[in-house]
Motif scaffolding. Structure first.
Motif, mmCIF file in Angstrom:
data_model
loop_
_atom_site.group_PDB
_atom_site.id
_atom_site.type_symbol
_atom_site.label_atom_id
_atom_site.label_comp_id
_atom_site.label_asym_id
_atom_site.label_seq_id
_atom_site.Cartn_x
_atom_site.Cartn_y
_atom_site.Cartn_z
ATOM 1 N N PRO A 1 -14.453 40.024 68.042
ATOM 2 C CA PRO A 1 -15.532 39.036 67.467
ATOM 3 C C PRO A 1 -15.423 37.840 67.458
ATOM 4 C CG PRO A 1 -15.279 41.821 65.885
ATOM 5 C CD PRO A 1 -14.575 41.354 67.310
ATOM 6 N N ASP A 2 -14.462 37.914 67.019
ATOM 7 C CA ASP A 2 -13.929 36.222 67.387
ATOM 8 C C ASP A 2 -14.395 35.679 68.831
ATOM 9 O OD1 ASP A 2 -13.128 36.487 64.380
ATOM 10 O OD2 ASP A 2 -11.088 37.267 65.309
ATOM 11 N N LEU A 3 -14.251 36.070 69.455
ATOM 12 C CA LEU A 3 -13.931 36.256 71.054
ATOM 13 C C LEU A 3 -15.371 35.617 70.998
ATOM 14 C CD1 LEU A 3 -12.932 35.166 73.657
ATOM 15 C CD2 LEU A 3 -13.181 37.811 74.531
ATOM 16 N N LEU A 4 -16.258 36.253 70.857
ATOM 17 C CA LEU A 4 -18.005 36.314 71.125
ATOM 18 C C LEU A 4 -18.071 35.106 70.512
ATOM 19 C CD1 LEU A 4 -18.901 40.085 70.942
ATOM 20 C CD2 LEU A 4 -18.641 38.575 72.801
ATOM 21 N N GLY B 1 -21.445 47.049 60.436
ATOM 22 C CA GLY B 1 -19.645 46.795 59.521
ATOM 23 C C GLY B 1 -18.840 45.794 59.310
ATOM 24 N N ARG B 2 -17.999 45.260 58.666
ATOM 25 C CA ARG B 2 -17.215 44.672 58.900
ATOM 26 C C ARG B 2 -15.819 45.010 58.844
ATOM 27 N NH1 ARG B 2 -17.644 42.924 52.347
ATOM 28 N NH2 ARG B 2 -16.125 45.369 51.579
ATOM 29 N N ARG B 3 -14.456 43.762 59.558
ATOM 30 C CA ARG B 3 -13.234 44.068 60.175
ATOM 31 C C ARG B 3 -12.862 43.804 58.096
ATOM 32 N NH1 ARG B 3 -12.934 39.389 64.042
ATOM 33 N NH2 ARG B 3 -14.741 38.699 62.795
ATOM 34 N N GLU C 1 -15.839 38.778 55.819
ATOM 35 C CA GLU C 1 -15.757 39.118 57.290
ATOM 36 C C GLU C 1 -16.683 37.466 57.106
ATOM 37 O OE1 GLU C 1 -16.382 39.041 60.508
ATOM 38 O OE2 GLU C 1 -15.292 40.851 60.040
ATOM 39 N N PRO C 2 -15.982 36.770 58.090
ATOM 40 C CA PRO C 2 -16.285 35.108 58.878
ATOM 41 C C PRO C 2 -18.012 35.238 59.069
ATOM 42 C CG PRO C 2 -15.274 35.583 59.394
ATOM 43 C CD PRO C 2 -14.657 36.676 58.495
ATOM 44 N N LEU C 3 -17.749 36.771 59.918
ATOM 45 C CA LEU C 3 -19.645 37.191 61.423
ATOM 46 C C LEU C 3 -20.687 37.350 61.047
ATOM 47 C CD1 LEU C 3 -16.968 37.316 64.696
ATOM 48 C CD2 LEU C 3 -18.037 35.367 63.351
ATOM 49 N N GLY C 4 -21.481 37.657 60.783
ATOM 50 C CA GLY C 4 -23.016 38.035 60.900
ATOM 51 C C GLY C 4 -22.498 39.764 60.351
#
Length: 189
Positions: free
Chosen positions: A108-111, A122-124, A128-131
């Motif tokens: 997700p960070d790479l994307l 879901g979330r990590r 979770e900083p991403l949508g």
């Protein structure tokens, strides 16, 4: 365009069996009309668990209804992450939906670094900083336990996914707590 010209064009389309070229249209609109469903799991797991077939079926149905295409991608490790990153930087999809996200997953960070529009199912961790979107697992568990207790059951257990999948983190409102009038015991095997 006049009605006469429109009719002539439509007749020519019908006679020639013309079909628009998606690649050419994509160049003009900067859209691919495709969404990648990224699953960071092995093929054996993907096809063994009903969770994934439901996600694939639902995403495919909604995208088809919207005139879009679903692209299924299995990305389990760093090598496949890099290959996927190269593929996505060529703008072959309009966005990514990533399911079964694990806490330590760096994809997700790479994307995000590549500016690929991405939504996590879901979330990590928390936050979770991403949508992301997520299910109300606590509410679902309460409803399921209440239903079973209402049907006369006295002992209720749960089977979870891997502990590397997301679970409540510090400050989360979702915690292990009694769901029914008798309470519950939580054990981890």
């Amino acid at each position: 365009m006049s009605e006469r010209a429109r009719a002539a064009v439509e007749q020519a389309i019908a006679e020639l069996g013309y079909v628009p070229n998606r690649a050419a249209r994509s160049l003009a609109t900067a859209r691919t009309d495709a969404v990648a469903l990224v699953v960071p799991e092995a093929e054996s797991r993907l096809f063994a668990e009903p969770y994934f077939s439901g996600i694939i079926k639902g995403a495919s149905a909604r995208l088809t209804h919207a005139g879009m295409q679903l692209l299924l991608v299995l990305a389990r490790d760093g090598r496949t992450h890099r290959r996927l990153a190269l593929y996505l930087t060529a703008q072959r999809v309009d966005g990514v939906l990533m399911v079964a996200v694990h806490r330590d997953d760096t994809l997700p960070d790479l994307l995000d670094e590549l500016s690929v529009p991405t939504v996590l199912a879901g979330r990590r961790g928390d936050p979770e900083p991403l949508g992301h979107v997520r299910a109300d697992n606590g509410g679902g568990a309460r409803s399921a336990v209440q239903h079973l207790l209402g049907r006369g059951r006295h002992t209720v257990a749960t089977i979870t996914g891997p502990w590397t999948w997301t679970r409540p983190g510090p400050g989360s409102t979702a915690t292990a707590r009694p769901c029914g009038p008798r309470g519950s015991r939580w054990t981890r095997n």
